[in-house]
Design a protein around this motif. Sequence first.
Motif, PDB file in Angstrom:
ATOM      1  N   ALA A 229      -6.626   5.295   1.489  1.00 43.99           N
ATOM      2  CA  ALA A 229      -7.427   3.347   1.672  1.00 43.99           C
ATOM      3  C   ALA A 229      -5.934   3.110   0.808  1.00 43.99           C
ATOM      4  O   ALA A 229      -5.680   2.390  -0.084  1.00 43.99           O
ATOM      5  CB  ALA A 229      -8.542   3.502   1.288  1.00 43.99           C
ATOM      6  N   ASP A 230      -6.294   3.958  -0.971  1.00 46.39           N
ATOM      7  CA  ASP A 230      -5.558   3.640  -1.953  1.00 46.39           C
ATOM      8  C   ASP A 230      -4.187   3.824  -1.993  1.00 46.39           C
ATOM      9  O   ASP A 230      -3.130   3.590  -3.439  1.00 46.39           O
ATOM     10  CB  ASP A 230      -6.408   4.525  -3.592  1.00 46.39           C
ATOM     11  N   THR A 231      -3.589   5.022  -1.820  1.00 45.79           N
ATOM     12  CA  THR A 231      -2.479   5.167  -0.854  1.00 45.79           C
ATOM     13  C   THR A 231      -1.468   5.007   0.286  1.00 45.79           C
ATOM     14  O   THR A 231      -0.382   5.546  -0.141  1.00 45.79           O
ATOM     15  CB  THR A 231      -2.406   6.741  -1.537  1.00 45.79           C
ATOM     16  N   ALA A 232      -2.095   4.581   0.795  1.00 46.34           N
ATOM     17  CA  ALA A 232      -1.544   4.506   2.198  1.00 46.34           C
ATOM     18  C   ALA A 232      -0.577   3.242   1.771  1.00 46.34           C
ATOM     19  O   ALA A 232       1.066   3.961   2.070  1.00 46.34           O
ATOM     20  CB  ALA A 232      -2.432   4.072   3.185  1.00 46.34           C
ATOM     21  N   ALA A 233      -0.792   2.126   0.546  1.00 47.27           N
ATOM     22  CA  ALA A 233       0.587   1.072   0.421  1.00 47.27           C
ATOM     23  C   ALA A 233       1.790   2.003  -0.063  1.00 47.27           C
ATOM     24  O   ALA A 233       2.647   1.669   0.497  1.00 47.27           O
ATOM     25  CB  ALA A 233       0.071  -0.050   0.034  1.00 47.27           C
ATOM     26  N   GLU A 234       1.762   3.499  -0.677  1.00 48.50           N
ATOM     27  CA  GLU A 234       2.337   3.653  -1.329  1.00 48.50           C
ATOM     28  C   GLU A 234       3.629   4.308  -0.130  1.00 48.50           C
ATOM     29  O   GLU A 234       4.853   4.432   0.207  1.00 48.50           O
ATOM     30  CB  GLU A 234       1.835   4.955  -2.285  1.00 48.50           C
TER      31      GLU A 234
END
Length: 340
Positions: A319-324
């Motif tokens: 969830a923390d790296t999905a945007a990246e």
Amino acid sequence: MKKATSLILAAALSASLMTGAAVTAHAEDEKKSVGFVTFGLGGDFFQQLADTYVEVFEEAGWEASYADGQFDPTTQIEACENYIAMDVDVLVCWSVAPEAMDSVVESAMSKGIKFVSFVAPTSDYDVLMVSDDADLADSLAKMAAKWIDETYADAEDHSVPVAVFSCRTAETGVIQADELLKIEEFSSKAKFETEVECSDETMQVGLEKAENLYMSNPDIKVFLTAHSGLGLGINNYFTAISSPVTEYDGMGIFAINGDPTIGEIIQSSADGASPFRGMVITGGVEDTANELLQMCEGTLDGSIEKGFVQKAGTVFVTADTAAEYLETGTVTSITAEDFE
């Protein structure tokens, strides 16, 4: 239609040399050709990889196509034989059963066709592009373990029930399932509860198996699978309008491989819209396709020697790296060291 590899080193000094130059130039105008026999096209990840491979190679001036391996060795052998008959420059194969491909590899090499073994090592190859199946599954287990131990920090040791959804129709699935069964070795809070064996790795199978499992064991909160299709099916069951579950706190789905669609679902888990918490992939799809292009060009022009092994990296999507991941196609802010 093998591409000529010699180059004209100087301008022609006579009519005869000019004629030779014209012939060579025409040969050099011929596109290099590559055929990719896929593992199968039963999920979005496999289709996206196949489509991206074609785009990347065609942009580089190649003639590129793929054949659906259908997760079946016989189908793969027939597809490889077709490409050999077409006399492609490079044949790439993600083998379901590498041990069954010996005659295909030998036939390709005897005709001067370069053979790239993709993911599953054949006994011989010009280039091997591989990820360690066990290491990749261990990476998923470590990701899930971190989430379990943080989410259930106050739970008794080995009290959080975990189910592993497996598909053992190919050696890769066997190796990865066996590693995921060891989740208790990675997490102090996880308790391996059951293995759900699936006959296929499609979304529909995952959904049906998730429904059956919930009816018999509704207490299971964490689901691990080496197959993104199964992971997506499990998620779809729990997020459907008819789902018996509406709150996903304490629930987690983790899978190997996937695509931006799953990346978006993982991103939505931060807002409580999904229990799909993470996936590990062997590099982004575009990165993989570009790396494949480099390997094919290198083995053709001789800059890569026969027997070269190219190992893939691991990308961690949470969830923390999905945007990246959704923006760049990869993740660099989290590496394997973060899950040790």
